[in-house]
Design a protein around this motif. Structure first.
Motif, PDB file in Angstrom:
ATOM      1  N   LEU A  55       5.992 -47.543 -28.141  1.00 33.50           N
ATOM      2  CA  LEU A  55       4.910 -46.971 -27.337  1.00 33.50           C
ATOM      3  C   LEU A  55       3.561 -47.574 -27.734  1.00 33.50           C
ATOM      4  CD1 LEU A  55       4.228 -44.958 -25.129  1.00 33.50           C
ATOM      5  CD2 LEU A  55       4.004 -43.202 -26.894  1.00 33.50           C
ATOM      6  N   ALA A  56       3.343 -47.766 -29.032  1.00 28.83           N
ATOM      7  CA  ALA A  56       2.091 -48.380 -29.498  1.00 28.83           C
ATOM      8  C   ALA A  56       1.958 -49.791 -28.947  1.00 28.83           C
ATOM      9  CB  ALA A  56       2.037 -48.394 -31.027  1.00 28.83           C
ATOM     10  N   GLY A  57       3.062 -50.507 -28.856  1.00 25.62           N
ATOM     11  CA  GLY A  57       3.029 -51.853 -28.309  1.00 25.62           C
ATOM     12  C   GLY A  57       2.704 -51.861 -26.829  1.00 25.62           C
ATOM     13  N   VAL A  58       3.256 -50.907 -26.073  1.00 24.79           N
ATOM     14  CA  VAL A  58       2.998 -50.825 -24.640  1.00 24.79           C
ATOM     15  C   VAL A  58       1.548 -50.415 -24.367  1.00 24.79           C
ATOM     16  CG1 VAL A  58       3.566 -49.541 -22.534  1.00 24.79           C
ATOM     17  CG2 VAL A  58       5.399 -50.352 -24.029  1.00 24.79           C
ATOM     18  N   LEU A  59       1.050 -49.436 -25.134  1.00 27.06           N
ATOM     19  CA  LEU A  59      -0.313 -48.924 -24.931  1.00 27.06           C
ATOM     20  C   LEU A  59      -1.375 -49.805 -25.605  1.00 27.06           C
ATOM     21  CD1 LEU A  59       0.302 -45.099 -25.468  1.00 27.06           C
ATOM     22  CD2 LEU A  59       0.123 -46.360 -23.307  1.00 27.06           C
ATOM     23  N   GLY A  60      -0.949 -50.650 -26.510  1.00 22.66           N
ATOM     24  CA  GLY A  60      -1.907 -51.497 -27.214  1.00 22.66           C
ATOM     25  C   GLY A  60      -2.749 -50.732 -28.216  1.00 22.66           C
ATOM     26  N   THR A  61      -2.208 -49.659 -28.774  1.00 17.68           N
ATOM     27  CA  THR A  61      -2.950 -48.850 -29.751  1.00 17.68           C
ATOM     28  C   THR A  61      -2.200 -48.815 -31.082  1.00 17.68           C
ATOM     29  OG1 THR A  61      -1.792 -46.844 -29.080  1.00 17.68           O
ATOM     30  CG2 THR A  61      -3.858 -47.338 -27.957  1.00 17.68           C
ATOM     31  N   GLY A  62      -2.922 -48.572 -32.128  1.00 14.94           N
ATOM     32  CA  GLY A  62      -2.294 -48.385 -33.440  1.00 14.94           C
ATOM     33  C   GLY A  62      -1.821 -49.649 -34.105  1.00 14.94           C
ATOM     34  N   THR A  63      -2.152 -50.816 -33.565  1.00 15.19           N
ATOM     35  CA  THR A  63      -1.716 -52.079 -34.157  1.00 15.19           C
ATOM     36  C   THR A  63      -2.928 -52.870 -34.630  1.00 15.19           C
ATOM     37  OG1 THR A  63       0.248 -52.157 -32.766  1.00 15.19           O
ATOM     38  CG2 THR A  63      -0.471 -54.231 -33.718  1.00 15.19           C
ATOM     39  N   THR A  64      -2.826 -53.401 -35.854  1.00 12.24           N
ATOM     40  CA  THR A  64      -3.910 -54.175 -36.443  1.00 12.24           C
ATOM     41  C   THR A  64      -3.374 -55.507 -36.945  1.00 12.24           C
ATOM     42  OG1 THR A  64      -4.937 -52.127 -37.208  1.00 12.24           O
ATOM     43  CG2 THR A  64      -5.699 -54.157 -38.218  1.00 12.24           C
ATOM     44  N   ALA A  65      -4.026 -56.592 -36.569  1.00  7.50           N
ATOM     45  CA  ALA A  65      -3.658 -57.914 -37.075  1.00  7.50           C
ATOM     46  C   ALA A  65      -4.537 -58.228 -38.275  1.00  7.50           C
ATOM     47  CB  ALA A  65      -3.836 -58.968 -35.992  1.00  7.50           C
ATOM     48  N   SER A  66      -3.931 -58.772 -39.343  1.00 15.17           N
ATOM     49  CA  SER A  66      -4.677 -59.085 -40.561  1.00 15.17           C
ATOM     50  C   SER A  66      -4.272 -60.437 -41.110  1.00 15.17           C
ATOM     51  CB  SER A  66      -4.410 -58.022 -41.631  1.00 15.17           C
ATOM     52  OG  SER A  66      -4.848 -56.766 -41.202  1.00 15.17           O
ATOM     53  N   ARG A  67      -5.204 -61.045 -41.833  1.00 13.34           N
ATOM     54  CA  ARG A  67      -4.932 -62.308 -42.521  1.00 13.34           C
ATOM     55  C   ARG A  67      -5.694 -62.285 -43.835  1.00 13.34           C
ATOM     56  NH1 ARG A  67      -2.838 -66.779 -40.908  1.00 13.34           N
ATOM     57  NH2 ARG A  67      -3.064 -68.620 -42.179  1.00 13.34           N
ATOM     58  N   THR A  68      -5.033 -62.729 -44.908  1.00 13.82           N
ATOM     59  CA  THR A  68      -5.654 -62.794 -46.220  1.00 13.82           C
ATOM     60  C   THR A  68      -5.437 -64.183 -46.799  1.00 13.82           C
ATOM     61  OG1 THR A  68      -5.308 -60.444 -46.650  1.00 13.82           O
ATOM     62  CG2 THR A  68      -5.601 -61.850 -48.555  1.00 13.82           C
ATOM     63  N   THR A  69      -6.518 -64.781 -47.276  1.00 12.43           N
ATOM     64  CA  THR A  69      -6.416 -66.061 -47.964  1.00 12.43           C
ATOM     65  C   THR A  69      -7.157 -65.968 -49.290  1.00 12.43           C
ATOM     66  OG1 THR A  69      -8.373 -66.909 -46.842  1.00 12.43           O
ATOM     67  CG2 THR A  69      -6.257 -67.421 -45.847  1.00 12.43           C
ATOM     68  N   PHE A  70      -6.617 -66.644 -50.286  1.00  9.51           N
ATOM     69  CA  PHE A  70      -7.194 -66.594 -51.627  1.00  9.51           C
ATOM     70  C   PHE A  70      -6.759 -67.836 -52.379  1.00  9.51           C
ATOM     71  CE2 PHE A  70      -6.304 -65.692 -56.111  1.00  9.51           C
ATOM     72  CZ  PHE A  70      -7.562 -65.342 -56.556  1.00  9.51           C
ATOM     73  N   ALA A  71      -7.657 -68.432 -53.124  1.00  9.12           N
ATOM     74  CA  ALA A  71      -7.318 -69.565 -53.992  1.00  9.12           C
ATOM     75  C   ALA A  71      -8.127 -69.431 -55.274  1.00  9.12           C
ATOM     76  CB  ALA A  71      -7.614 -70.889 -53.303  1.00  9.12           C
ATOM     77  N   TYR A  72      -7.446 -69.314 -56.388  1.00  9.53           N
ATOM     78  CA  TYR A  72      -8.102 -69.192 -57.681  1.00  9.53           C
ATOM     79  C   TYR A  72      -8.641 -70.550 -58.102  1.00  9.53           C
ATOM     80  CZ  TYR A  72      -8.765 -68.510 -62.670  1.00  9.53           C
ATOM     81  OH  TYR A  72      -9.295 -68.463 -63.929  1.00  9.53           O
ATOM     82  N   ASP A  73      -9.880 -70.589 -58.549  1.00  4.33           N
ATOM     83  CA  ASP A  73     -10.508 -71.819 -59.014  1.00  4.33           C
ATOM     84  C   ASP A  73     -10.882 -71.624 -60.478  1.00  4.33           C
ATOM     85  OD1 ASP A  73     -11.944 -74.109 -59.493  1.00  4.33           O
ATOM     86  OD2 ASP A  73     -13.421 -73.768 -57.908  1.00  4.33           O
TER      87      ASP A  73
END
Length: 99
Positions: A55-73
């Motif tokens: 239902l969340a997919g049909v209504l387009g609610t309750g979904t969050t896209a995320s991306r995380t990037t990290f590089a230790y220097d």
């Protein structure tokens, strides 16, 4: 290096959610388990059941896209003292009981 990959699945007991469209990797030092690099993305949908997920997919609610990037220097950056900064301790004052 130890490499971890995200998995699409259901997670959370008290507040269930589903991860989909997962990709990327997380690299960690095998001796310390410290993360040295990460580049992962996912789509999170909060839902108590598969029906709520659909239902969340049909209504387009309750979904969050995320991306995380990290590089230790590990290198030490070269910093320049700003013109307004005085030499260490030149204007320092001692405060009794101070930390």
């Amino acid at each position: 290096m130890t490499t971890y990959r995200p998995r699409a699945d259901w997670y959370g007991e008290r507040a269930p959610y589903r991860l989909t469209d997962v990709s990327g990797t997380v690299r960690a030092d095998p001796e310390t388990d410290a993360v040295v690099a990460a580049n992962v993305s996912w789509r999170l949908t909060r839902a108590d059941s598969y029906a709520q997920y659909l239902l969340a997919g049909v209504l387009g609610t309750g979904t969050t896209a995320s991306r995380t990037t990290f590089a230790y220097d590990a290198t030490t950056p070269e910093l320049e003292r700003p013109a307004w900064a005085t030499e260490e301790g030149a204007n320092a004052t001692s405060v009794p009981g101070g930390c």
